[in-house]
Design a protein around this motif. Structure first.
Motif, mmCIF file in Angstrom:
data_model
loop_
_atom_site.group_PDB
_atom_site.id
_atom_site.type_symbol
_atom_site.label_atom_id
_atom_site.label_comp_id
_atom_site.label_asym_id
_atom_site.label_seq_id
_atom_site.Cartn_x
_atom_site.Cartn_y
_atom_site.Cartn_z
ATOM 1 N N GLU A 109 9.449 14.686 0.227
ATOM 2 C CA GLU A 109 8.358 13.765 -0.076
ATOM 3 C C GLU A 109 8.697 12.318 0.275
ATOM 4 O OE1 GLU A 109 5.230 13.866 -1.541
ATOM 5 O OE2 GLU A 109 5.144 16.031 -1.367
ATOM 6 N N PHE A 110 9.936 11.924 -0.003
ATOM 7 C CA PHE A 110 10.316 10.517 0.145
ATOM 8 C C PHE A 110 11.340 10.330 1.253
ATOM 9 C CE2 PHE A 110 10.158 11.377 -4.620
ATOM 10 C CZ PHE A 110 8.782 11.342 -4.659
ATOM 11 N N LYS A 111 11.181 11.072 2.328
ATOM 12 C CA LYS A 111 12.191 11.003 3.394
ATOM 13 C C LYS A 111 12.243 9.628 4.039
ATOM 14 C CE LYS A 111 8.918 13.141 6.634
ATOM 15 N NZ LYS A 111 8.691 14.301 7.511
ATOM 16 N N GLU A 112 11.133 8.847 3.935
ATOM 17 C CA GLU A 112 11.154 7.494 4.491
ATOM 18 C C GLU A 112 11.906 6.524 3.584
ATOM 19 O OE1 GLU A 112 8.475 9.059 3.448
ATOM 20 O OE2 GLU A 112 7.029 9.421 5.072
ATOM 21 N N CYS A 113 12.105 6.912 2.335
ATOM 22 C CA CYS A 113 12.695 6.002 1.345
ATOM 23 C C CYS A 113 13.821 6.718 0.596
ATOM 24 C CB CYS A 113 11.639 5.512 0.358
ATOM 25 S SG CYS A 113 10.225 4.701 1.111
ATOM 26 N N LYS A 114 14.983 6.791 1.213
ATOM 27 C CA LYS A 114 16.112 7.524 0.644
ATOM 28 C C LYS A 114 16.579 6.915 -0.674
ATOM 29 C CE LYS A 114 16.586 10.551 3.996
ATOM 30 N NZ LYS A 114 16.335 11.977 3.753
ATOM 31 N N LYS A 115 16.584 5.593 -0.718
ATOM 32 C CA LYS A 115 17.080 4.925 -1.927
ATOM 33 C C LYS A 115 16.132 5.142 -3.102
ATOM 34 C CE LYS A 115 19.563 1.402 0.701
ATOM 35 N NZ LYS A 115 19.618 -0.024 1.102
ATOM 36 N N GLU A 116 14.834 5.130 -2.823
ATOM 37 C CA GLU A 116 13.872 5.395 -3.887
ATOM 38 C C GLU A 116 13.948 6.842 -4.353
ATOM 39 O OE1 GLU A 116 11.843 3.305 -5.653
ATOM 40 O OE2 GLU A 116 13.133 1.886 -4.615
ATOM 41 N N ASN A 131 0.828 -1.207 0.000
ATOM 42 C CA ASN A 131 0.000 0.000 0.000
ATOM 43 C C ASN A 131 0.860 1.252 0.000
ATOM 44 O OD1 ASN A 131 -2.422 -1.419 0.045
ATOM 45 N ND2 ASN A 131 -2.416 -1.576 2.277
ATOM 46 N N TYR A 132 1.916 1.210 0.802
ATOM 47 C CA TYR A 132 2.816 2.364 0.856
ATOM 48 C C TYR A 132 3.521 2.543 -0.484
ATOM 49 C CZ TYR A 132 6.279 5.685 2.483
ATOM 50 O OH TYR A 132 7.044 6.798 2.629
ATOM 51 N N LYS A 136 7.080 14.378 -10.483
ATOM 52 C CA LYS A 136 7.713 14.270 -11.803
ATOM 53 C C LYS A 136 6.974 15.128 -12.830
ATOM 54 C CE LYS A 136 8.530 10.910 -15.484
ATOM 55 N NZ LYS A 136 8.376 9.491 -15.899
ATOM 56 N N SER A 137 5.631 15.058 -12.830
ATOM 57 C CA SER A 137 4.842 15.825 -13.801
ATOM 58 C C SER A 137 5.025 17.317 -13.597
ATOM 59 C CB SER A 137 3.359 15.465 -13.665
ATOM 60 O OG SER A 137 3.152 14.094 -13.894
ATOM 61 N N ARG A 138 4.976 17.760 -12.346
ATOM 62 C CA ARG A 138 5.109 19.189 -12.056
ATOM 63 C C ARG A 138 6.468 19.719 -12.508
ATOM 64 N NH1 ARG A 138 4.419 19.903 -6.050
ATOM 65 N NH2 ARG A 138 4.619 17.658 -5.917
ATOM 66 N N TYR A 139 7.507 18.945 -12.227
ATOM 67 C CA TYR A 139 8.849 19.409 -12.586
ATOM 68 C C TYR A 139 9.048 19.415 -14.100
ATOM 69 C CZ TYR A 139 13.875 19.477 -13.259
ATOM 70 O OH TYR A 139 15.129 19.777 -13.696
ATOM 71 N N LEU A 140 8.663 18.332 -14.768
ATOM 72 C CA LEU A 140 8.931 18.222 -16.202
ATOM 73 C C LEU A 140 8.126 19.235 -17.004
ATOM 74 C CD1 LEU A 140 9.257 14.374 -16.801
ATOM 75 C CD2 LEU A 140 11.066 16.087 -16.647
ATOM 76 N N THR A 180 2.309 7.257 -6.601
ATOM 77 C CA THR A 180 1.444 8.391 -6.932
ATOM 78 C C THR A 180 2.151 9.711 -6.660
ATOM 79 O OG1 THR A 180 -0.515 7.081 -6.373
ATOM 80 C CG2 THR A 180 -0.788 9.468 -6.475
ATOM 81 N N ARG A 181 2.819 9.796 -5.523
ATOM 82 C CA ARG A 181 3.538 11.016 -5.161
ATOM 83 C C ARG A 181 4.699 11.271 -6.119
ATOM 84 N NH1 ARG A 181 4.554 9.229 0.791
ATOM 85 N NH2 ARG A 181 6.138 10.860 0.801
ATOM 86 N N LYS A 182 5.375 10.197 -6.527
ATOM 87 C CA LYS A 182 6.488 10.336 -7.471
ATOM 88 C C LYS A 182 5.985 10.875 -8.807
ATOM 89 C CE LYS A 182 8.512 6.309 -7.515
ATOM 90 N NZ LYS A 182 9.471 5.200 -7.632
#
Length: 221
Positions: free
Chosen positions: A173-180, A42-43, A55-59, A49-51
């Motif tokens: 946004e992804f502070k829980e997942c540094k590698k991602e 689920n996470y 990504k869309s906003r930046y590009l 979705t957050r990625k």
């Protein structure tokens, strides 16, 4: 005619190749998946979705800013020669003014953006583009030098604030997942470079047609 058709076909083929490359997964597989992401499906879906949103906003912002650059850059020299009647030596000085201004403003705007907010300085980039174009529309040699200084300012912003903003946002946004987050940025910057090439080809082609029919100011408008 044959050379023109062949050139168009080559450009189309290049765009197709670049778009295919855009869809590929990153070749760097050294970044392993975070434990939390691997265990919690689920996470993982929420993170995806957050990625995609980031990504869309930046590009979209990146493509629009780069298209503004590609629209006018090829015609600056022609504008200097035909409208402003600058000599070769004066044009060389104009390009030097641009580079020196970017060298001066780059570190300053980068530090100010860290203090007062990168998003705000991204807006300043848009404002500086408008000012730059309005100055060039006047046809005044004196204002051409001022426009080059403004161009150096906006170059300093474009090469610092946009990437700094998305790096900061991805860390938040992804502070829980540094590698991602690291994997996300590698893929994002790879995609942005490919999109930059596509946008450069398309924008330059469109502006070349507009220039042929409407004159030197048309690409700037």
């Amino acid at each position: 005619i044959i050379i023109g058709i062949a050139t168009i076909l080559l450009i189309i083929q290049l765009i197709i190749m670049l778009l295919k490359e855009l869809r590929r997964d990153p070749s760097d597989l050294n970044v392993s998946m975070d434990k939390t992401l691997a265990q919690d499906q689920n996470y993982s879906m929420t993170l995806e979705t957050r990625k995609n949103s980031l990504k869309s906003r930046y590009l979209i912002a990146f493509v629009l800013t780069r298209s503004a650059m590609w629209a006018k850059a090829p015609y600056l020299y022609t504008l200097f020669m035909t409208v402003h009647k600058f000599t070769m030596a004066e044009i060389g000085i104009l390009y030097l003014v641009d580079v020196v201004a970017a060298l001066i403003f780059g570190p300053i705007t980068g530090q100010l953006a860290d203090i007062y907010g990168r998003k705000m300085f991204c807006h300043f980039y848009n404002i500086s583009i408008i000012i730059n174009l309005l100055l060039r529309m006047q046809g005044s040699p004196a204002l051409a030098y001022l426009a080059q200084i403004v161009k150096g300012f906006e170059d300093g912003l474009s090469y610092t604030t946009f990437e700094a903003w998305v790096v900061y946002e991805s860390e938040k946004e992804f502070k829980e997942c540094k590698k991602e987050a690291e994997r996300f940025r590698k893929r994002l910057f790879k995609n942005s470079n490919i999109l930059d090439a596509v946008v450069g080809i398309l924008t330059s082609g469109i502006c070349a047609i507009i220039y042929s029919f409407l004159g030197i100011y048309a690409p700037f408008w």
